[in-house]
Design a protein around this motif. Structure first.
Motif, PDB file in Angstrom:
ATOM      1  N   ALA A  55       0.828  -1.215   0.000  1.00 37.29           N
ATOM      2  CA  ALA A  55       0.000   0.000   0.000  1.00 37.29           C
ATOM      3  C   ALA A  55       0.863   1.267   0.000  1.00 37.29           C
ATOM      4  N   LYS A  56       1.902   1.300   0.825  1.00 33.82           N
ATOM      5  CA  LYS A  56       2.762   2.487   0.872  1.00 33.82           C
ATOM      6  C   LYS A  56       3.588   2.610  -0.411  1.00 33.82           C
ATOM      7  N   ALA A  57       4.046   1.480  -0.934  1.00 36.89           N
ATOM      8  CA  ALA A  57       4.816   1.516  -2.180  1.00 36.89           C
ATOM      9  C   ALA A  57       3.949   2.061  -3.311  1.00 36.89           C
ATOM     10  N   LYS A  58       2.702   1.615  -3.378  1.00 32.64           N
ATOM     11  CA  LYS A  58       1.782   2.107  -4.404  1.00 32.64           C
ATOM     12  C   LYS A  58       1.519   3.600  -4.206  1.00 32.64           C
ATOM     13  N   ALA A  59       1.393   4.034  -2.960  1.00 31.28           N
ATOM     14  CA  ALA A  59       1.173   5.456  -2.684  1.00 31.28           C
ATOM     15  C   ALA A  59       2.362   6.292  -3.159  1.00 31.28           C
ATOM     16  N   ILE A  60       3.569   5.787  -2.998  1.00 35.29           N
ATOM     17  CA  ILE A  60       4.776   6.500  -3.451  1.00 35.29           C
ATOM     18  C   ILE A  60       4.765   6.607  -4.976  1.00 35.29           C
ATOM     19  N   ASP A  84      13.106  14.485   1.609  1.00 30.42           N
ATOM     20  CA  ASP A  84      12.101  15.050   2.508  1.00 30.42           C
ATOM     21  C   ASP A  84      10.718  15.129   1.865  1.00 30.42           C
ATOM     22  N   ASP A  85      10.642  15.167   0.536  1.00 24.91           N
ATOM     23  CA  ASP A  85       9.344  15.184  -0.143  1.00 24.91           C
ATOM     24  C   ASP A  85       8.542  13.919   0.126  1.00 24.91           C
ATOM     25  N   LEU A  86       9.195  12.883   0.581  1.00 20.34           N
ATOM     26  CA  LEU A  86       8.501  11.635   0.908  1.00 20.34           C
ATOM     27  C   LEU A  86       7.445  11.871   1.989  1.00 20.34           C
ATOM     28  N   ASN A  87       7.647  12.884   2.835  1.00 17.46           N
ATOM     29  CA  ASN A  87       6.658  13.230   3.862  1.00 17.46           C
ATOM     30  C   ASN A  87       5.317  13.648   3.267  1.00 17.46           C
ATOM     31  N   LYS A  88       5.309  14.059   2.006  1.00 18.55           N
ATOM     32  CA  LYS A  88       4.074  14.497   1.351  1.00 18.55           C
ATOM     33  C   LYS A  88       3.216  13.324   0.874  1.00 18.55           C
ATOM     34  N   VAL A  89       3.765  12.126   0.893  1.00 20.86           N
ATOM     35  CA  VAL A  89       3.036  10.944   0.435  1.00 20.86           C
ATOM     36  C   VAL A  89       2.083  10.484   1.540  1.00 20.86           C
ATOM     37  N   PRO A  90       0.798  10.310   1.200  1.00 16.16           N
ATOM     38  CA  PRO A  90      -0.148   9.813   2.209  1.00 16.16           C
ATOM     39  C   PRO A  90       0.315   8.477   2.785  1.00 16.16           C
ATOM     40  N   GLY A  91       0.286   8.378   4.113  1.00 16.45           N
ATOM     41  CA  GLY A  91       0.692   7.143   4.781  1.00 16.45           C
ATOM     42  C   GLY A  91       2.142   7.115   5.230  1.00 16.45           C
ATOM     43  N   GLY A 103       4.664   8.790   7.537  1.00 17.88           N
ATOM     44  CA  GLY A 103       4.789   9.711   8.658  1.00 17.88           C
ATOM     45  C   GLY A 103       6.237   9.975   9.007  1.00 17.88           C
ATOM     46  N   ASP A 104       6.428  10.752  10.058  1.00 24.25           N
ATOM     47  CA  ASP A 104       7.787  11.120  10.468  1.00 24.25           C
ATOM     48  C   ASP A 104       8.635   9.913  10.850  1.00 24.25           C
ATOM     49  N   LYS A 105       8.045   8.950  11.546  1.00 28.04           N
ATOM     50  CA  LYS A 105       8.823   7.762  11.955  1.00 28.04           C
ATOM     51  C   LYS A 105       9.273   6.961  10.748  1.00 28.04           C
ATOM     52  N   THR A 106       8.369   6.741   9.815  1.00 28.18           N
ATOM     53  CA  THR A 106       8.726   6.001   8.592  1.00 28.18           C
ATOM     54  C   THR A 106       9.770   6.774   7.811  1.00 28.18           C
ATOM     55  N   MET A 107       9.590   8.074   7.720  1.00 28.05           N
ATOM     56  CA  MET A 107      10.524   8.927   6.994  1.00 28.05           C
ATOM     57  C   MET A 107      11.937   8.814   7.561  1.00 28.05           C
ATOM     58  N   GLU A 108      12.061   8.914   8.846  1.00 25.20           N
ATOM     59  CA  GLU A 108      13.384   8.835   9.473  1.00 25.20           C
ATOM     60  C   GLU A 108      14.005   7.452   9.313  1.00 25.20           C
TER      61      GLU A 108
END
Length: 111
Positions: A41-46, A60-67, A69-74
């Motif tokens: 689901a997250k891969a498809k959202a990306i 940092d633009d990855l934060n704009k993808v629905p689903g 969040g900050d923890k996943t981003m880091e």
């Protein structure tokens, strides 16, 4: 002996691919799913975000993808890149033919 060599070569290939960062701008959904914390689901959202909005300009633009969040981003920051964008490098310009010699005839090729 060949089995040991094949096993060693396989291990080296796996470790090299594990060290390579995944390019957010060119990775397939399957490649994105190989990242920790990224399922289908997250891969498809990306991929959907990239298709709709164009290439990521920074990780940092990855934060704009629905689903995402900050923890996943880091958690992903060290495993992803945006280098190179989606465009393939342009082909080198074609070589120009030799200049015409006096009299309008093409110059003979040099040996």
């Amino acid at each position: 002996m060949y089995q040991k060599l094949a096993a060693l070569l396989g291990a080296l290939l796996l470790s090299a691919s594990a060290l390579a960062a995944v390019n957010l701008n060119s990775a397939s959904q399957a490649e994105l799913e190989s990242l920790d914390g990224i399922g289908p689901a997250k891969a498809k959202a990306i991929v959907d975000y990239r298709t709709k909005n164009g290439p990521f300009k920074s990780v940092d633009d990855l934060n704009k993808v629905p689903g995402i969040g900050d923890k996943t981003m880091e958690a992903l920051r060290k495993d992803v890149t945006v280098g190179g964008g989606m465009a393939k490098p342009a082909a080198p310009p074609a070589a120009k033919p030799p200049a015409a010699a006096a009299g309008g005839k093409p110059a003979a090729p040099k040996p």
